[in-house]
Write an enzyme that holds these catalytic residues in place. Structure first.
Site, PDB file in Angstrom:
ATOM      1  N   PRO A  22      -4.951 -11.122 -14.048  1.00 24.02           N
ATOM      2  CG  PRO A  22      -3.095 -12.845 -14.139  1.00 24.02           C
ATOM      3  CD  PRO A  22      -4.527 -12.552 -13.452  1.00 24.02           C
ATOM      4  N   GLY A  23      -6.289 -11.036 -16.758  1.00 17.52           N
ATOM      5  CA  GLY A  23      -7.460 -10.766 -17.709  1.00 17.52           C
ATOM      6  C   GLY A  23      -8.449  -9.729 -17.133  1.00 17.52           C
ATOM      7  N   GLY A  61      -8.635  -5.825 -15.048  1.00 21.96           N
ATOM      8  CA  GLY A  61      -8.063  -5.053 -14.289  1.00 21.96           C
ATOM      9  C   GLY A  61      -9.058  -3.988 -14.053  1.00 21.96           C
ATOM     10  CB  SER A  62     -10.785  -1.042 -15.702  1.00 23.77           C
ATOM     11  OG  SER A  62      -9.483  -0.099 -15.259  1.00 23.77           O
ATOM     12  CB  ILE A  99      -1.928  -8.363  -4.944  1.00 22.36           C
ATOM     13  CG1 ILE A  99      -2.752  -9.120  -5.848  1.00 22.36           C
ATOM     14  CG2 ILE A  99      -2.510  -8.206  -3.536  1.00 22.36           C
ATOM     15  CD1 ILE A  99      -3.998  -8.165  -6.457  1.00 22.36           C
ATOM     16  CD  GLN A 157      11.537  21.534 -18.695  1.00 24.35           C
ATOM     17  OE1 GLN A 157      11.460  20.244 -18.501  1.00 24.35           O
ATOM     18  NE2 GLN A 157      12.008  21.726 -19.822  1.00 24.35           N
ATOM     19  N   GLY A 216      18.569  20.340 -15.061  1.00 26.86           N
ATOM     20  CA  GLY A 216      19.388  19.030 -15.152  1.00 26.86           C
ATOM     21  C   GLY A 216      19.089  18.279 -13.621  1.00 26.86           C
ATOM     22  CD  GLU A 255      -7.617   2.754  -4.323  1.00 29.53           C
ATOM     23  OE1 GLU A 255      -8.822   3.202  -4.252  1.00 29.53           O
ATOM     24  OE2 GLU A 255      -6.707   2.688  -3.600  1.00 29.53           O
TER      25      GLU A 255
END
Length: 378
Positions: free
Chosen positions: A128-129, A131-132, A157, A335, A339, A362
């Site tokens: 939670p605290g 990541g990278s 995970i 695009q 539609g 990652e």
């Protein structure tokens, strides 16, 4: 039929061309699968890929080295057909990457099971605290008689909740920050390990938050040396970051194919869309980005296979460019579908959701920019 001319580039050997051909044939017969129950789909994909022999490329047998070009070709081909199949393969590789590179003979018994599709693996690094910022890992591993006791929380995970084992990173305290981390092999049935939450995301796949309440792991669960966890994690990501670019490349190729089909069959004012110069310009830009991404991905893979001890810069460039370019190619394809491009069940709409996470996991795109800048500043 997707363009296969890149297989004649000097990065590849005959065995790589044979792998790409065999896997493409298998994919055409077995993919896509029903994504209605993603847990069941992933379990089925792992078993099927194992039975077909393709999971042997997800890890290295004892005495062998990981072949990164095979990893990338496999991920590109699977992602072009079905992103969930790519996910199932990728996590067998990433989850056991530390064992492929640093595992003991006892730990490698698990690797043989994942390569056969008999067990599902996961890579538990994110918290939670943190990541990278891996150095900010808060999960702790306390030394006790006969082993270690782990306490903490991991989140986002992949394969969380369906994995049979996790490679998990925890703070063992040999030094501050990144120098005080270690890696462990943790079976999913370890007492004290619970699945705290299943996480729903934009392109569904098994994802969970894990809680560890004094989980005991024996001495033999330690991967490599105590305190070397950060170096181990970076070595694994060095190998697998180019494969993320390869998966993005597969999705981009599929988007280009879908755009070519659409613009040659859809008519406007009595002529195919592809006759319009502006549309041709979009198609040209898409093809350019696909080839540029492929060159960066397979340069990184080739460099590692040729014995480069680290490919940090090459891997970062491959992941950054290929994932960002794929997002642009897929957006352009959507695009060009008008539609129909945002209609559920249309392939480009699925690709639009599938690609987004690859620019985050990652190592997010801006993290790759930092890695590249530091490498050139030296």
């Amino acid at each position: 039929m997707a363009d296969q001319s890149f297989l004649n580039w000097p990065f590849f050997e005959d065995r790589h061309r044979e792998l790409a051909s065999a896997l493409d044939e298998w994919c055409a017969a077995h993919l896509p699968v029903d994504h209605g129950d993603v847990d069941a789909a992933c379990k089925g994909l792992v078993a099927a890929l194992g039975a077909a022999g393709f999971l042997r490329h997800s890890g290295a047998a004892e005495g062998e080295r990981l072949d990164v070009r095979s990893l990338c070709l496999t991920r590109e081909t699977l992602a072009r057909h079905d992103a969930l199949a790519d996910f199932a393969f990728a996590m067998q590789g990433l989850g056991m990457g530390a064992i492929s590179l640093f595992g003991t003979p006892g730990q490698r018994e698990w690797l043989e099971r994942t390569r056969a599709g008999e067990a599902i693996s996961a890579f538990a690094l994110t918290e939670p605290g943190s990541g990278s910022d891996v150095a900010n890992t808060a999960t702790t591993a306390e030394r006790v008689v006969g082993g270690w006791r782990l306490t903490g929380e991991k989140t986002y995970i992949s394969n969380g909740g369906i994995a049979d084992l996790y490679v998990i990173f925890a703070r063992t305290g040999e030094a501050p920050g990144a120098r005080g981390l270690s890696a462990f092999l943790m079976p999913a049935d370890s007492p004290g390990l619970t699945i705290a939450e299943r996480i729903e995301v934009i392109a569904p796949h098994p994802l969970a938050t894990l809680k560890l309440d004094k989980v005991f792991l024996p001495d033999e669960a330690l991967i490599g040396e105590s305190g070397a966890g950060f170096k181990l994690a970076m070595s694994v990501l060095d190998v697998f970051r180019p494969t993320v670019g390869a998966a993005a490349l597969g999705m981009a190729r599929r988007a280009l194919d879908e755009a070519l089909e659409r613009t040659q069959t859809r008519r406007i004012q009595g002529q195919p869309l592809s006759d319009l110069q502006l549309v041709q310009g979009h198609l040209a830009d898409m093809a350019l980005k696909v080839d540029a991404a492929a060159l960066l991905v397979y340069r990184a893979a080739w460099a590692k296979d040729m014995g480069a001890p680290r490919i940090t810069r090459e891997a970062a460039m491959a992941k950054l460019y290929a994932t960002e370019a794929a997002q642009e190619v897929i957006d352009a394809a959507l695009q060009l579908h008008g539609g129909d491009g945002v209609r559920h069940g249309v392939k480009v709409e699925e690709l639009y959701r599938d690609i987004r996470a690859l620019r985050i996991y990652e190592g997010a795109s801006d993290v790759q920019r930092v890695v590249i800048a530091r490498s050139i500043l030296g």
